[in-house]
Design an enzyme around this catalytic site. Structure first.
Site, PDB file in Angstrom:
ATOM      1  N   VAL A   1      60.624  51.217  62.755  1.00 63.12           N
ATOM      2  CA  VAL A   1      59.280  51.220  62.171  1.00 63.12           C
ATOM      3  C   VAL A   1      59.255  51.139  60.633  1.00 63.12           C
ATOM      4  CG1 VAL A   1      59.030  53.732  62.282  1.00 63.12           C
ATOM      5  CG2 VAL A   1      57.006  52.286  62.325  1.00 63.12           C
TER       6      VAL A   1
ATOM      7  N   GLY B   1      61.537  49.738  58.554  1.00 64.48           N
ATOM      8  CA  GLY B   1      61.932  48.387  58.137  1.00 64.48           C
ATOM      9  C   GLY B   1      60.835  47.378  58.461  1.00 64.48           C
TER      10      GLY B   1
ATOM     11  N   ASN C   1      67.387  41.864  62.962  1.00 63.86           N
ATOM     12  CA  ASN C   1      67.701  43.146  63.584  1.00 63.86           C
ATOM     13  C   ASN C   1      68.918  42.947  64.478  1.00 63.86           C
ATOM     14  OD1 ASN C   1      66.630  45.949  63.956  1.00 63.86           O
ATOM     15  ND2 ASN C   1      66.765  45.313  66.101  1.00 63.86           N
TER      16      ASN C   1
ATOM     17  N   SER D   1      59.624  56.627  49.562  1.00 67.72           N
ATOM     18  CA  SER D   1      58.910  57.772  50.135  1.00 67.72           C
ATOM     19  C   SER D   1      57.509  57.379  50.559  1.00 67.72           C
ATOM     20  CB  SER D   1      58.826  58.909  49.127  1.00 67.72           C
ATOM     21  OG  SER D   1      58.070  59.970  49.695  1.00 67.72           O
TER      22      SER D   1
ATOM     23  N   LYS E   1      65.452  60.456  44.896  1.00 71.66           N
ATOM     24  CA  LYS E   1      64.766  60.574  46.201  1.00 71.66           C
ATOM     25  C   LYS E   1      65.183  61.868  46.903  1.00 71.66           C
ATOM     26  CE  LYS E   1      62.283  60.047  49.733  1.00 71.66           C
ATOM     27  NZ  LYS E   1      62.768  60.018  51.043  1.00 71.66           N
TER      28      LYS E   1
ATOM     29  N   HIS F   1      63.368  64.626  45.295  1.00 69.60           N
ATOM     30  CA  HIS F   1      61.979  64.529  45.783  1.00 69.60           C
ATOM     31  C   HIS F   1      61.865  65.283  47.110  1.00 69.60           C
ATOM     32  CE1 HIS F   1      59.177  62.717  48.656  1.00 69.60           C
ATOM     33  NE2 HIS F   1      58.377  62.443  47.633  1.00 69.60           N
ATOM     34  N   ASN F   2      62.805  65.029  48.002  1.00 72.80           N
ATOM     35  CA  ASN F   2      62.748  65.688  49.308  1.00 72.80           C
ATOM     36  C   ASN F   2      62.978  67.193  49.197  1.00 72.80           C
ATOM     37  OD1 ASN F   2      62.451  63.081  50.238  1.00 72.80           O
ATOM     38  ND2 ASN F   2      63.826  63.348  51.961  1.00 72.80           N
TER      39      ASN F   2
ATOM     40  N   GLU G   1      59.875  68.560  48.163  1.00 71.97           N
ATOM     41  CA  GLU G   1      58.993  68.487  49.355  1.00 71.97           C
ATOM     42  C   GLU G   1      59.211  69.723  50.250  1.00 71.97           C
ATOM     43  OE1 GLU G   1      59.202  64.628  51.494  1.00 71.97           O
ATOM     44  OE2 GLU G   1      59.746  65.796  53.265  1.00 71.97           O
TER      45      GLU G   1
END
Ligand code: 6PG
Length: 479
Positions: free
Chosen positions: A14, A16, A34, A130, A184, A187-188, A191
């Site tokens: 989902v 990608g 894919n 994100s 990132k 960031h998490n 979060e």
């Protein structure tokens, strides 16, 4: 093949798929690939009308469909799958082509991959993305690292699909090699801290204030229009409003209280330990998830009936709701201050030259921690790019000093009533630790010198010293 694609996406689960659709919706021709062709076909069958896709069955066809320099976005599960995809594609690429890893990779893996591909003349871009599925489709916050020159060829496409604030894209070149994935990761971590603090606020309002989930949802809704305004506060109100269809009970009461994690918060803390940056707020949030998930230990404690406080004292002083808002805001400021400090420390360690204000800027929309107060963080770094900690910026200093009485009352109430509030309490302890004129660290130095001759420094003269603790007169010597 006549028409070439500006960008390719391989890995069409989902995230990608949504990234590919976002590029296509912005007018870019997108090659899609894919491991199993079924997913590729499904994408084109369902969403082909949204733009121009070039479906490729093989890696060779996919690479051949791309204009040069080739831009290949990899969106697979972080870890060995990423290495497998790199191994498959790297031999098919030519000098100057780009492999862009959009997964939640560990920054050390990104550094390793970047170095290996650089030796082959390829550009490897470790790119934080994100915003979840919706963000990937409608505008994520994008944190690309890697070689600066690759951003010149890639940045405009990323900026097209990124979230915007007043027309400005939430995407910028973060820094070389692992910088994008490092940012990132932090960031998490932030979060996790944000979510833990919100959860503690909810718990106190419910257990001490006696408010129902619906009432707390209303409170979060109100807070969302104030300085706490953020995506996480907004969705908290939605989750608390939810009623379970099969039982009619509040949704929050039918969910097992064991928080899971994929590991990026844990990585943040591990990296912070190596850098020596006290990200106590993030660490508490990771440990709180671990405690919640420790079913055996919790059961043992329940079976033993570990006692709580004898009498439940009332919340002293102010209005609980207003006090919790203050505690939440102050603790959140601490968590962000710690996260930004970690980014600055890593930037120094690895020579990344990350602009912290630019990170605050690209987190203002699209990402999970998007929040009104990121504007103030950006302004703080704009005013003073070398700011040591956000806590000394005027806005944050005022906010925290205005909040501190309420914050202390909330921590006291939580402790007196036996309600765990590790996020609030540790943020306050960090704040007091920074404020302290003298810390008991001096005593620790004395203990270390006593048992291990580890030496200490004095406040009144230069040098290292050791006290001969085993001698009768315990004289001090130069060490
Ligand atoms: C984002 C999210 C995303 C994801 C994480 C956290 O920025 O879009 O952070 O990366 O939700 O995997 O998940 P865990 O709580 O499972 O670690």
């Amino acid at each position: 093949m006549s028409q070439k694609a500006q960008i390719g996406v391989t890995g069409l689960a989902v995230m990608g798929r949504n990234l590919a659709r976002n590029f296509a919706r912005h007018g870019h021709t997108v090659a899609v690939h894919n491991r199993s062709y079924g997913r590729t076909k499904e994408l084109v069958d369902q969403f082909g009308h949204e733009g121009t896709f070039i479906p490729a069955e093989s890696a060779e066809d996919f690479v051949a469909a791309l204009e040069r320099p080739r831009r290949v976005v990899i969106m697979v599960k972080a870890g060995p799958a990423t290495d497998a995809v790199i191994e498959e594609f790297a031999p098919l690429l030519e000098e100057g082509d780009m492999l862009i890893d959009a997964g939640n990779a560990h920054y050390a893996d990104t550094r390793r991959r970047e170095a290996a591909l650089k030796a082959k003349g390829l550009h490897f871009v470790g790119m934080g993305v994100s915003g979840g599925e919706e963000g990937a489709l409608h505008g994520p916050s994008i944190m690309p690292g890697g070689p600066r020159e690759s951003y010149d060829a890639l940045g405009p496409l990323l900026e097209d699909i990124a979230a915007k604030v007043d027309g400005e894209p939430c995407c910028t070149h973060v820094g070389p090699d692992g910088a994008g994935h490092f940012v990132k990761m932090v960031h998490n971590g932030i979060e996790y801290a944000d979510m833990q603090l919100i959860a503690e606020a909810y718990d106190l309002l419910r257990q001490v204030g006696g408010l129902s989930p619906q009432e707390i949802a209303t409170t979060f809704g109100e807070w969302n229009s104030g300085r706490l305004g953020s995506y996480l506060i907004e969705i908290t109100a939605e989750v608390l409003k939810q009623t379970d269809a099969s039982t009619g009970r509040p949704f929050v009461d039918i969910v097992l209280d064991q928080a899971e994690q994929k590991g990026t918060g844990r990585w943040t803390v591990q990296a912070a330990l190596d850098l020596g940056v006290p990200v106590s707020g993030i660490a508490e949030s990771v440990f709180a998830r671990a405690l919640s998930g420790g079913a055996d230990v919790r059961k043992a404690a329940a079976d033993a009936g570990l006692p709580g406080p004898s009498a439940g004292a009332e919340h002293a002083g102010g209005d609980l709701r207003a006090d919790v808002e203050q505690a939440l805001f102050a603790s959140k400021i601490v968590a962000y201050a710690q996260g930004f400090q970690q980014i600055q420390a890593a930037s120094k360690e690895y020579g990344w030259e990350i602009d912290p204000g630019a990170m605050a800027k690209i987190w203002r929309a699209g990402c999970i921690i998007r929040a009104k107060f990121l504007d103030f963080i950006k302004q703080a770094y704009d005013k003073q790019p070398s700011l040591t900690t956000l806590l000394v910026d005027d806005y944050f200093l005022d906010a925290v000093s205005g909040a501190q009485d309420a914050w202390r009352r909330v921590v006291v109430t939580a402790a007196q009533q036996g309600i765990p509030a590790p996020g609030f309490a540790s943020a306050l302890a960090y704040y007091d630790g920074l404020r302290a004129k003298r810390l008991p660290a001096a005593l620790i130095q004395g203990q270390r010198d006593f048992f291990g001759a580890h030496t200490y420094h004095r406040v009144d003269k230069e040098g290292s010293f050791h006290t001969l603790w085993a001698t009768d007169d315990r004289t001090e010597v130069d060490a």
